[in-house]
Scaffold this motif. Structure first.
Motif, PDB file in Angstrom:
ATOM      1  N   PHE A 637       0.853  -1.434   0.006  1.00 62.36           N
ATOM      2  CA  PHE A 637      -0.114  -0.237   0.038  1.00 62.36           C
ATOM      3  C   PHE A 637       0.829   1.083   0.004  1.00 62.36           C
ATOM      4  N   GLU A 638       2.209   0.994  -0.245  1.00 64.72           N
ATOM      5  CA  GLU A 638       3.231   2.300  -0.165  1.00 64.72           C
ATOM      6  C   GLU A 638       2.974   2.913  -1.645  1.00 64.72           C
ATOM      7  N   MET A 658      -2.827   0.741  -5.425  1.00 66.34           N
ATOM      8  CA  MET A 658      -3.144   0.216  -3.798  1.00 66.34           C
ATOM      9  C   MET A 658      -3.065   1.428  -3.128  1.00 66.34           C
ATOM     10  N   ALA A 659      -2.248   2.270  -3.288  1.00 62.23           N
ATOM     11  CA  ALA A 659      -1.969   3.462  -2.297  1.00 62.23           C
ATOM     12  C   ALA A 659      -3.236   4.225  -2.313  1.00 62.23           C
ATOM     13  N   HIS A 662      -5.995   2.453  -0.483  1.00 65.95           N
ATOM     14  CA  HIS A 662      -5.859   2.327   1.076  1.00 65.95           C
ATOM     15  C   HIS A 662      -6.385   3.692   1.398  1.00 65.95           C
TER      16      HIS A 662
END
Length: 843
Positions: A637-638, A658-659, A662
């Protein structure tokens, strides 16, 4: 400590003596000045009363003179009456008597007349004498009651002149005839003969009723205020308020004055006011002398007290400072670098039994050697040798030292050693001081470790960003190269319609890839800046998820992958942001398709857990793709993170999807979990707390029907419409013009906001059906142009639909267009079906 207590007691004793002396001198001074003031006020009362008696005597002499003249005149009147003198003879006598009166009274203002046989006989006859009813007057009644005695009336208004007048009357002894003098108050006083009044004093003469007859004021009152002021004086005199010697009133100048008075035999009152500043003038010099002497004594006493206080405070502060420094350092030595001797001021507990109070400096260094490591001692002995100390003093280095680890009874701790040099010390001496700095040093080491970790993290972040930009450059070049290459191929295959159609489809696909890349970068940038916003409203959650999954059906079929959706909901209607939920699911599904091979299965499941009025909705996306390593799961998630794996095809992406997911889930107060295994696939589970919307079934049905209707293509026809397009980019203008012209729409072009305003202003009423307005243009931008059009003085300026054409559909951008008066917005590139729906709803 004993010496310190003795010094404190002595300083406190001196301070109390000074304070007592000051208090005694101040009390003596105040008592003396008070006594002198009271005595002066008593003398002033005697003086003022005597002065008013003198003034009253002068006024009484004047009264006696008038009385004597009145007695003489009445006797003449009696004789003439007894001799049966005629009225004419009496008139003549009165005139002769009137002419002789100024010689005696030295006053020409007296009006002389008589009452003879019920008639007024006057020296200066008045037309109203015959009709004047004198029997109703106060002077007639008083004269008749006095039975031959001279009477003086109070001041009253004269019937002839309208001025204040005093009547002096006396009844004849042998008849009811009487002689009368009318005297004006201002001519009655003896001011010219009065002694000079004291400075600032005022003199008032009042009759028995308090009416002012004469006034001489140092600070004159206003005419309308004078009589009320005198009335207040007379009232206080009658009440006895002003009898005490220290009684006072406030004069016109606002300063206190003493009041002194005397009442004459006829009831008249003489009043004298003398300012206290005049009465106490003699005391002023004494005041100044006393104040001067008192100030000298006070200043001397204060200076002595301040000196003692500062001296004692300095001593106390010095002692406190030395004590504080002594507490700060656990060991202090005075070292004579010439003789090589030391004196122990304070010793460490663990070496106290090894070190004498005085001794050789070499012995002190030997003792220190026992509590430090060998390497540390070698550096210590070199830095703090007598030779180096001499060199430091020669170089005027006032402080020198450092930190090292020292062994104590309970372990090693950091200490600081310092050489302190000051010219105030004894000649050839320095101070060698030791203090613990274990906590401070430990904190510094921790901070250093944190800084190193932060630096390493920064380097890692920089590396991630460099990798992102490298991947981004590659991922953007891939669709760009495809667009450029396919466009070149299309130019060479213009005659082959089938191949040209295939090439154009690939160009469109590559353009969509590039647009997705740019959108991801913009979205993560807005999230990092905190600009993300949520728009909660009632939505059909199952329909929202179903619509999003449906858009991937075609891709699943083309890539030969199995896509399934399972929903288990009791409440479909919730408060939520449909676009953000769709964005989350879209990213999860995109990753599932991106990281799975042909034949893979992708399943979406939506379930509900009810708790009170809120439900916890769980949305899971499971795939049988290539999966992720356990190491990469910690960074999934970075931002900018992508796992590099070998696969049969190149995977395009920014590492931001994904970041974004999130961040959106956290903004919705939800959570996201992920499990994955290489070669087995991945499962993402999103849990969102959403409020249930309770609505009648019919409402839900109609809302779903309405949403379904809105998603159906519009049959609205644009043929024959005329649109004004404001766009500064030539290619965008050409594309929009061509697409609209293909649908028989007439287009008028404007290349900036100013031209758009001018073209609309020059058009006929209702000539245009709508305006498509680009946001970023030269001269004036789209919002400014829309505001200018809305402000035009024409009928259609406020009704024509203005649609914002923008590359960004962020909420803040939409809010700006609404504030500028625009009706709707559409995202570039223009979707013709969406444009038709907008125009259908606005026209």
């Amino acid at each position: 400590m004993k010496h310190q207590k003795a010094r404190n007691r002595t300083a406190l004793h001196h301070l109390w003596l000074n304070i007592l002396f000051l208090l005694f001198f101040a009390a003596l001074t105040i008592f003396s000045l008070y006594t002198m003031r009271e005595k002066l006020l008593q003398n002033a009362q005697q003086f003022g009363t005597s002065l008013t008696q003198n003034y009253a005597a002068e006024e009484q002499n004047n009264i006696d003179t008038y009385s004597a003249m009145m007695n003489l005149g009445t006797q003449y009147l009696d004789q003439m009456t007894e001799n049966d003198a005629s009225e004419q003879q009496i008139q003549t006598w009165i005139e002769n008597f009137f002419r002789k009166m100024p010689q005696v009274l030295q006053d020409n203002s007296v009006d002389l007349y008589a009452i003879v046989e019920g008639h007024i006989v006057a020296a200066n006859p008045w037309d109203g004498d015959d009709s004047y009813d004198f029997r109703q007057t106060d002077w007639y009644r008083m004269a008749m009651e006095a039975n031959g005695e001279v009477i003086f009336t109070s001041a009253y208004q004269d019937a002839i002149t309208g001025k204040q007048v005093i009547t002096i009357a006396q009844k004849a002894r042998n008849s009811d005839n009487m002689l009368l003098f009318d005297v004006f108050p201002e001519d009655f006083h003896t001011a010219d003969d009065m002694l000079s009044l004291p400075e600032g004093s005022s003199y008032y003469l009042c009759d028995q009723e308090g009416t002012l007859l004469y006034a001489h004021e140092a600070v004159p009152h206003e005419a309308e205020q004078l009589q009320p002021y005198v009335n207040s004086l007379v009232q206080r005199i009658q009440e006895g308020v002003l009898d005490p010697y220290n009684a006072s009133i406030t004069g016109p100048d606002g300063k206190p004055s003493g009041v002194y008075y005397y009442q004459m035999s006829n009831g008249w009152i003489t009043i004298l006011t003398i300012p206290f500043r005049t009465v106490l003038r003699e005391l002023t010099g004494i005041y100044r002398l006393f104040l001067f002497i008192s100030s000298l004594f006070l200043i001397a006493a204060v200076l002595l007290s301040i000196r003692d206080y500062r001296l004692n405070r300095k001593i106390r502060r010095t002692d406190d400072t030395v004590r504080a420094l002594g507490n700060l350092y656990y060991a202090i030595y005075r070292v004579n670098y010439k003789t090589g001797m030391y004196q122990a001021i304070k010793c460490a507990k663990d070496t106290r039994h090894k070190i004498s109070a005085t001794g050789r400096y070499a012995d002190l260094l030997h003792t220190i050697q026992q509590v430090v490591t060998h390497s540390t001692y070698e550096e210590f002995a070199s830095s703090f040798s007598l030779e180096n100390i001499q060199q430091l003093v020669h170089d005027q280095v006032t402080e020198f030292g450092g930190d090292y680890l020292r062994r104590f009874e309970n372990g090693e701790r950091w200490v600081n050693v310092s050489i302190l040099f000051d010219k105030a010390f004894a000649q050839d001496e320095v101070v060698l001081a030791f203090r613990e700095v274990n906590q401070e040093k430990t904190r510094q080491l921790k901070q250093l470790e944190l800084l190193q970790n932060a630096l390493e993290s920064s380097h890692r972040s920089e590396a991630d960003k460099n990798a992102f930009f490298s991947n981004m450059s590659h991922d953007m070049r891939t669709p760009l190269n495809a667009i450029i290459g396919l466009s070149e191929l299309a130019q060479h295959n213009l005659d082959d319609q089938n191949k040209l159609k295939t090439l154009l489809h690939k160009i469109q696909f590559s353009g969509q890839q590039l647009l997705n890349l740019v959108n991801d970068v913009l979205e993560i940038s807005r999230m990092e800046q905190g600009h993300i916003s949520l728009d909660y409203h009632p939505i059909d959650l199952q329909q929202c998820v179903d619509d999003c999954v449906e858009t991937f059906r075609h891709q699943a079929k083309n890539e030969e992958k199995n896509l399934s959706l399972t929903c288990d909901l009791r409440h479909r209607m919730v408060l939520g942001d449909a676009s953000r939920i769709s964005q989350i699911l879209n990213n999860l599904l995109s990753n599932a398709f991106k990281y799975s091979e042909s034949g893979a299965s992708i399943s979406v499941r939506l379930t509900e857990n009810i708790t009170d009025k809120h439900s916890s909705y769980e949305l899971s996306v499971q795939d049988t793709g290539i999966g992720m390593s356990q190491e990469f799961l910690q960074h999934v998630f970075e931002p900018y993170a992508r796992e590099t794996r070998f696969s049969a095809r190149s995977i395009v992406g920014t590492g931001l999807g994904m970041a974004i997911v999130h961040s959106l889930v956290k903004r919705m107060d939800g959570e996201i979990r992920v499990t994955s295994e290489l070669g087995q696939g991945s499962t993402f589970i999103v849990t969102l707390p959403l409020q249930i919307v309770t609505e009648p079934e019919s409402t839900t049905t109609s809302l779903a029907t309405e949403q379904t209707a809105q998603t159906e293509p519009s049959a609205f026809d644009l043929r024959g419409k005329k649109l004004l397009i404001a766009e500064d980019n030539e290619i965008n203008m050409e594309i929009a013009t061509e697409i609209l012209s293909m649908h028989d729409v007439q287009v008028v072009q404007a290349w900036d906001g100013q031209q758009a305003v001018e073209r609309f202003s020059a058009s006929q009423l209702h000539e245009f059906d709508a305006i498509l307005m680009d946001m970023q243009m030269p001269n004036i931008n789209g919002c400014q142009a829309a505001q200018a059009i809305r402000m035009l003085d024409r009928e259609d300026a406020t009704t024509i639909p203005i649609i914002a054409v923008t590359a960004n559909a962020f909420p803040e951008d939409i809010a700006k267009t609404q504030a500028a008066g625009m009706n709707a917005h559409i995202v570039k590139p223009i979707d013709f079906s969406v444009l038709c729906q907008l125009l259908q709803s606005l026209t």
